[in-house]
Design an enzyme around this catalytic site. Sequence first.
Site, PDB file in Angstrom:
ATOM      1  N   TYR A 238       1.600  -5.981   7.060  1.00 15.80           N
ATOM      2  CA  TYR A 238       2.240  -4.693   6.796  1.00 15.80           C
ATOM      3  C   TYR A 238       3.722  -4.723   7.134  1.00 15.80           C
ATOM      4  CZ  TYR A 238      -2.483  -2.894   6.235  1.00 15.80           C
ATOM      5  OH  TYR A 238      -3.772  -2.674   5.813  1.00 15.80           O
TER       6      TYR A 238
ATOM      7  N   LYS B 130      -9.743 -14.571  12.385  1.00 14.86           N
ATOM      8  CA  LYS B 130     -10.197 -15.469  11.327  1.00 14.86           C
ATOM      9  C   LYS B 130      -9.505 -16.813  11.557  1.00 14.86           C
ATOM     10  CE  LYS B 130     -12.443 -16.159   7.408  1.00 14.86           C
ATOM     11  NZ  LYS B 130     -13.889 -15.976   7.172  1.00 14.86           N
TER      12      LYS B 130
ATOM     13  N   ASP C  41     -15.309 -11.394   9.309  1.00 14.95           N
ATOM     14  CA  ASP C  41     -16.340 -11.088   8.306  1.00 14.95           C
ATOM     15  C   ASP C  41     -17.707 -10.934   8.967  1.00 14.95           C
ATOM     16  OD1 ASP C  41     -15.835 -13.760   8.827  1.00 14.95           O
ATOM     17  OD2 ASP C  41     -16.378 -14.475   6.835  1.00 14.95           O
TER      18      ASP C  41
ATOM     19  N   ASP D 150      -7.345  -2.118   9.952  1.00 14.66           N
ATOM     20  CA  ASP D 150      -7.367  -1.072   8.926  1.00 14.66           C
ATOM     21  C   ASP D 150      -8.761  -1.018   8.292  1.00 14.66           C
ATOM     22  OD1 ASP D 150      -6.591   0.850   7.133  1.00 14.66           O
ATOM     23  OD2 ASP D 150      -5.199  -0.404   6.020  1.00 14.66           O
TER      24      ASP D 150
ATOM     25  N   ASP E  84     -12.186   1.646   9.170  1.00 17.88           N
ATOM     26  CA  ASP E  84     -12.805   2.506   8.158  1.00 17.88           C
ATOM     27  C   ASP E  84     -14.312   2.268   8.130  1.00 17.88           C
ATOM     28  OD1 ASP E  84     -10.298   3.503   7.451  1.00 17.88           O
ATOM     29  OD2 ASP E  84     -10.780   3.510   5.316  1.00 17.88           O
TER      30      ASP E  84
HETATM   31 MG    MG Z   1      -6.782   3.053   6.056  1.00 16.10          MG
END
Ligand code: MG
Length: 339
Positions: A126, A173, A206, A230, A234
């Site tokens: 980001y 990861k 994962d 992020d 969620d």
């Molecule tokens: Mg989001």
Amino acid sequence: MKTYKITLIEGDGIGHEVIPAAKLVLEATGLSLQFDEAVAGWETFEQLGTSVPEETVAKIKNSDATLFGAATSPTRKVEGFFGAIRYLRRRLDLFANVRPAKYHPVPGAVKGTDLLVVRENTEGLYVEGERRYARGRVAIADRVITYDASYRIADFAMKLASRRKNKLALVHKANVLPLSDGLFLEAAYDAAANHPAVITEEVIVDACAMRLVRNPSQFDVLVMENLFGDIISDLTAGLVGGLGIAPSGNIGEENAIFEPVHGSAPDIAGKGIANPTAAILSAAMMFDHLGEYQVAAAIEEAVDLILESGPRTPDLGGNASTMEFAAAVADKLQEILSS
Ligand code: MG
Ligand code: NAI
């Protein structure tokens, strides 16, 4: 009694509804609160030519904490526009994005879930500018992981873990990204040296997603870089009933902004039916951050009791308005605090 300075920013869309609703609950805490209103978001951009006026930044800096509603981002590129919350995270160095996923009695929530996702808020994928480029049919976005930001977020997560179960998952990861996530882990282990009581577990991202869906209670606090956080947060919000109830905090050394995870919900804005639970639980997080643990816990308890008994908002199958739900929570809160 200490007076807390609280900046309230409604933003756009249902922000104009859920923040006044949360304010009703803030006023029922019995704490001495001094409110200051500030503006940010798309409507602010249209009126003032900037989505975050300097006056808003000054008010946030000058307050003990800020409660933010939601801001609309246009789907097309608009010259001069930038997303308000993303800007504020960077401008105020709000490096930790804290997203609890705790069971509340709403449809679809997995009982017993009580997780805290701690997401690094300033780097990873980001980042902007020269770290993204496209040449013909190839586009590249660099993923920036620094030792310092990784150390800082891991240390922050370990402090939170030590107030809970002393259990922290380091989500990564590094098997595929040994340089960047290897550095993340190295920094996390260096931070762990200061928190000997915290038991850490490495979890590949994962596998983490799969394990969360199968049995969320096996985790407690999870820390990870920006993009992983992020997505995973969620997922965890989904485990406890979704957007209407998920709160979050953006926390830095100097300042903190608390906000519902949901957006401005243009499809229901202006109707007075938005669920203010996420905004109210964000206010509870804010009090927890300020050290008002009893008030924070009482707000959560009041929310749970009203979610169980009703009235509920339409997204949860009820027919209460935003303000009716908030008024019921505020009344219940006063009852709890005076008993
Ligand atoms: Mg989001
Ligand atoms: P959204 O979260 O605004 O809405 C998604 C769906 O959930 C909609 O059907 C909405 O009605 C429902 N919903 C959301 N919050 C609710 C609530 N409190 N009560 C009842 N129903 C609720 O996400 P969407 O539609 O993707 O984005 C809308 C706008 O919000 C966009 O401009 C987006 O950029 C912005 N946004 C802002 C965020 C922020 O301020 N932090 C976060 C996410 C989106």
